[in-house]
Design an enzyme around this catalytic site. Structure first.
Site, PDB file in Angstrom:
ATOM      1  N   ASP A  59      40.630  33.519  29.447  1.00 20.73           N
ATOM      2  CA  ASP A  59      41.858  33.781  30.167  1.00 20.73           C
ATOM      3  C   ASP A  59      42.536  32.445  30.411  1.00 20.73           C
ATOM      4  O   ASP A  59      41.892  31.423  30.584  1.00 20.73           O
ATOM      5  CB  ASP A  59      41.582  34.502  31.489  1.00 20.73           C
ATOM      6  CG  ASP A  59      42.886  34.784  32.219  1.00 20.73           C
ATOM      7  OD1 ASP A  59      43.871  35.096  31.525  1.00 20.73           O
ATOM      8  OD2 ASP A  59      42.931  34.671  33.447  1.00 20.73           O
ATOM      9  N   SER A  60      43.853  32.505  30.455  1.00 22.78           N
ATOM     10  CA  SER A  60      44.653  31.275  30.465  1.00 22.78           C
ATOM     11  C   SER A  60      44.749  30.598  31.820  1.00 22.78           C
ATOM     12  O   SER A  60      45.157  29.453  31.903  1.00 22.78           O
ATOM     13  CB  SER A  60      46.068  31.629  30.042  1.00 22.78           C
ATOM     14  OG  SER A  60      46.603  32.585  30.949  1.00 22.78           O
ATOM     15  N   GLN A 114      54.334  41.441  30.700  1.00 21.88           N
ATOM     16  CA  GLN A 114      54.419  41.562  32.156  1.00 21.88           C
ATOM     17  C   GLN A 114      55.537  42.542  32.501  1.00 21.88           C
ATOM     18  O   GLN A 114      55.911  43.347  31.660  1.00 21.88           O
ATOM     19  CB  GLN A 114      54.646  40.174  32.780  1.00 21.88           C
ATOM     20  CG  GLN A 114      53.404  39.271  32.745  1.00 21.88           C
ATOM     21  CD  GLN A 114      52.308  39.708  33.700  1.00 21.88           C
ATOM     22  OE1 GLN A 114      52.508  40.518  34.604  1.00 21.88           O
ATOM     23  NE2 GLN A 114      51.093  39.184  33.486  1.00 21.88           N
ATOM     24  N   ASP A 174      38.496  43.999  30.399  1.00 15.57           N
ATOM     25  CA  ASP A 174      37.575  43.098  31.091  1.00 15.57           C
ATOM     26  C   ASP A 174      37.764  43.360  32.556  1.00 15.57           C
ATOM     27  O   ASP A 174      38.824  43.811  32.978  1.00 15.57           O
ATOM     28  CB  ASP A 174      37.913  41.631  30.804  1.00 15.57           C
ATOM     29  CG  ASP A 174      39.092  41.177  31.629  1.00 15.57           C
ATOM     30  OD1 ASP A 174      40.236  41.489  31.248  1.00 15.57           O
ATOM     31  OD2 ASP A 174      38.888  40.547  32.689  1.00 15.57           O
ATOM     32  N   HIS A 227      22.464  46.298  35.424  1.00 16.95           N
ATOM     33  CA  HIS A 227      22.640  47.744  35.285  1.00 16.95           C
ATOM     34  C   HIS A 227      24.106  48.087  35.010  1.00 16.95           C
ATOM     35  O   HIS A 227      24.421  48.833  34.089  1.00 16.95           O
ATOM     36  CB  HIS A 227      22.195  48.510  36.531  1.00 16.95           C
ATOM     37  CG  HIS A 227      22.813  49.869  36.572  1.00 16.95           C
ATOM     38  ND1 HIS A 227      22.347  50.907  35.812  1.00 16.95           N
ATOM     39  CD2 HIS A 227      23.958  50.308  37.162  1.00 16.95           C
ATOM     40  CE1 HIS A 227      23.159  51.948  35.957  1.00 16.95           C
ATOM     41  NE2 HIS A 227      24.142  51.608  36.777  1.00 16.95           N
TER      42      HIS A 227
END
Length: 376
Positions: free
Chosen positions: A92-93, A194, A271, A340
Site C-alpha cells: 500500500d502506498s 476515489q 485485504d 485461525h
RNA sequence: GGGGAGAUACCAAAGUGGCCAACUGGGGCAGACUGUAAAUCUGCUGUCGUACGACUUCGGAGGUUCGAAUCCUUCUCUCCCCA
C-alpha cells in the site's frame, strides 16, 4: 503481471481468475493478509505458507519507509528477501495513512507532509517518491499515492480530494513508467478510484482510472464507516466502468459477508486487518458464525476452536483454552486466533473460486451469508 | 506483658462533617475494531427501575450533629515493634 479470467458466474458479476506475478500464481478472488511492517502480526512465514496458504501478502510503504528505512531495505535486497517471503507482495502506498494519521499530515498539491508517528520527524511524500520507495521495497504490485477520504465527507471536499488524487495518479504513473525494478522481478502499478460515496464522482474517477490502462485497478476510500449498502452501491457503479479484463482490488475490505457481496459485484482482490486485529481482540470468524471467545459462555467449552477449520490450531486447541489465553493476555492466544481467522478467510475465497468455477456461486453465497453473520 | 498502626465495595486503595453510592487501579461482564500509531479502545460493575429516582452501605453496637465513611464511647478483629 498477467491476469486471466477462467470462469464467470452466471448469476452475478463474480469471476474466477488467476494473476501471475514473478513470485506466485494467485487465484482470484483472493484475500491478501495485511503485513504492514513486514510482518503479518502474530503469524510466522511457515504458517502463512502452509496453513493460511496465502499467495500474496501486503506491506506498507509509509511504515517500512520509517522503519527499518530505505537503506536497510536496499541492503537486504528488498522486502521479499528481508522477510524471507518468496510469494507475492503488494505494498500500500501510504494513502491510507493520509487518512488514518490525518492529525499528523498536511496535504499540498506537491504531496503530503507527514510527521512520523514514531519520532515526529517531518517527511514529504510525493506521488513520485512513493513510486521510488516501492521500487526499493520491491513489491510485485505497487499502489498509487492517493488520499483516502474520510466518511462522512461533503461533496466539495470529495471533489477537491478526487482532483488531487487524479493529479497524483498521473504523476505516479509517469514516474513508474520512467523507472525500473531494482531486483530483477517485474512490478505492477495499480491506480486507485476515489470519490467518497458520490456516484457521480465515483463514475468520473472510474473513467479516469480506466483511461490510464493499468494492468489492475483498485477501489479505495470505502469501508471507512459508511453503511455497507453504500459501499456496495459504489463498488457496483465503479465496476461497471473499470475494464473487466483487469483485476479489481477493493482496498481494506472487509468482513466475510462484505467479501462475498463484493465478489458478486466483480471484485477480485481484498485485504483487511480484520482477521488479525479482531482475532487478537478475541473475535473468531467461522463458516457457522462469529465467536467472541472472550464471552463467559465459552469458559468450559472443551470442543475444538473450529471443527470445520483447515488450520492445525482449529483442532489442536479447545475454545475454553483459547478463551483462557486471550483473557490472560497470553500472546499464544493472539497467534492462534489470527492463524485461525486468516486460514478461514483464505478458505472462504478459495471456496468462492470453486463455486464460481462450478457456476454455483450465487446459491452458495445466499446460503453462506446468514451463517457468516450469525453471532455464536 | 508493654507500645504503636489499622479495619472502606470481589481485591488493592483514596476519601477524615454536607459537593459520597463513595477517586483510582485490578478483577468481572459486555461492546467496538474494515488499504494496522491497536497484544488496542469504550461502557457497565451495591439493590430495584428503561429513566427521573427510591432503598440499603464504609468491622459491630451506641452516641454527638440539621447532616457522619469522616467526630466521641465501647466492643471485636488484624498487623508491626519491644520484652
Amino acid at each position: 503481471m498477467e491476469f486471466k479470467i477462467l470462469h464467470t458466474d452466471p448469476g452475478s458479476q463474480a469471476r474466477a481468475g488467476v494473476i501471475r506475478t514473478d513470485h506466485s500464481e494467485i487465484r482470484t478472488p483472493v484475500f491478501m493478509p495485511v503485513g504492514t511492517a513486514g510482518s503479518v502480526k502474530g503469524i510466522h512465514q511457515r504458517d502463512l505458507l502452509n496453513d493460511v496458504n496465502a499467495p500474496i501478502i501486503l506491506g506498507n510503504t509509509y511504515h517500512l519507509f520509517l522503519r527499518p528505512g530505505l537503506e536497510i531495505m536496499k541492503e537486504a535486497g528488498g522486502l521479499h528477501r528481508f522477510m524471507n517471503w518468496d510469494r507475492s507482495i503488494l505494498t500500500d502506498s501510504g494513502g491510507y495513512q493520509v487518512f488514518s494519521l490525518a492529525a499528523n499530515r498536511k496535504l499540498k498539491p506537491e504531496g503530503a507532509w507527514f510527521s512520523s508517528h514514531i519520532d515526529g520527524s517531518r517527511h514529504l511524500f510525493t506521488p513520485e517518491s512513493i513510486v521510488d520507495i516501492q521500487r526499493i521495497i520491491g513489491a510485485d504490485i505497487t499502489m498509487a499515492f492517493d488520499e483516502c477520504t474520510p466518511w462522512p465527507c461533503d461533496l466539495k471536499y470529495a471533489r477537491e480530494s478526487l482532483d488531487l488524487t487524479h493529479q497524483w495518479l498521473k504523476r505516479g504513473l509517469k514516474q513508474f513508467r520512467e523507472t525500473e525494478p531494482l531486483y530483477g522481478h517485474n512490478q505492477a502499478f495499480f491506480p486507485i478510484v476515489q470519490g467518497s460515496v458520490f456516484p457521480e464522482l465515483r463514475k468520473e474517477s472510474a473513467h479516469f482510472v480506466a483511461e490510464q490502462g493499468a494492468v489492475g485497478n483498485a477501489i479505495g476510500g470505502l469501508s471507512v464507516g459508511e453503511p455497507a449498502e453504500e459501499m456496495y452501491a459504489m463498488v457496483d457503479v465503479v465496476n461497471s466502468i473499470l475494464p473487466a479484463d483487469r483485476p479489481r482490488y477493493l482496498m481494506g475490505v472487509g468482513t466475510p459477508v462484505n467479501i462475498l457481496e463484493a465478489i458478486s459485484l466483480g471484485v477480485d482482490m481484498f485485504d483487511c486487518v480484520m482477521p488479525t486485529r479482531n482475532g487478537r481482540n478475541g473475535m473468531l470468524f467461522t463458516a457457522r458464525g462469529i465467536i467472541n471467545i472472550k464471552n463467559r459462555k465459552w469458559i468450559n467449552d472443551f470442543t475444538p476452536v473450529d471443527p470445520d477449520g483447515d488450520s492445525f490450531v482449529d483442532r489442536q486447541y479447545s475454545r475454553a483454552y483459547l478463551r483462557h489465553l486471550i483473557i490472560s493476555g497470553e500472546m499464544l492466544g493472539a497467534q492462534i486466533a489470527s492463524l485461525h481467522n486468516l486460514t478461514f478467510y483464505l478458505w472462504l475465497v478459495r471456496q468462492a473460486f470453486e463455486e464460481i468455477s462450478r457456476g454455483t456461486y450465487s446459491t452458495w453465497k445466499s446460503k453462506m451469508i446468514p451463517a457468516l453473520s450469525t453471532r455464536l
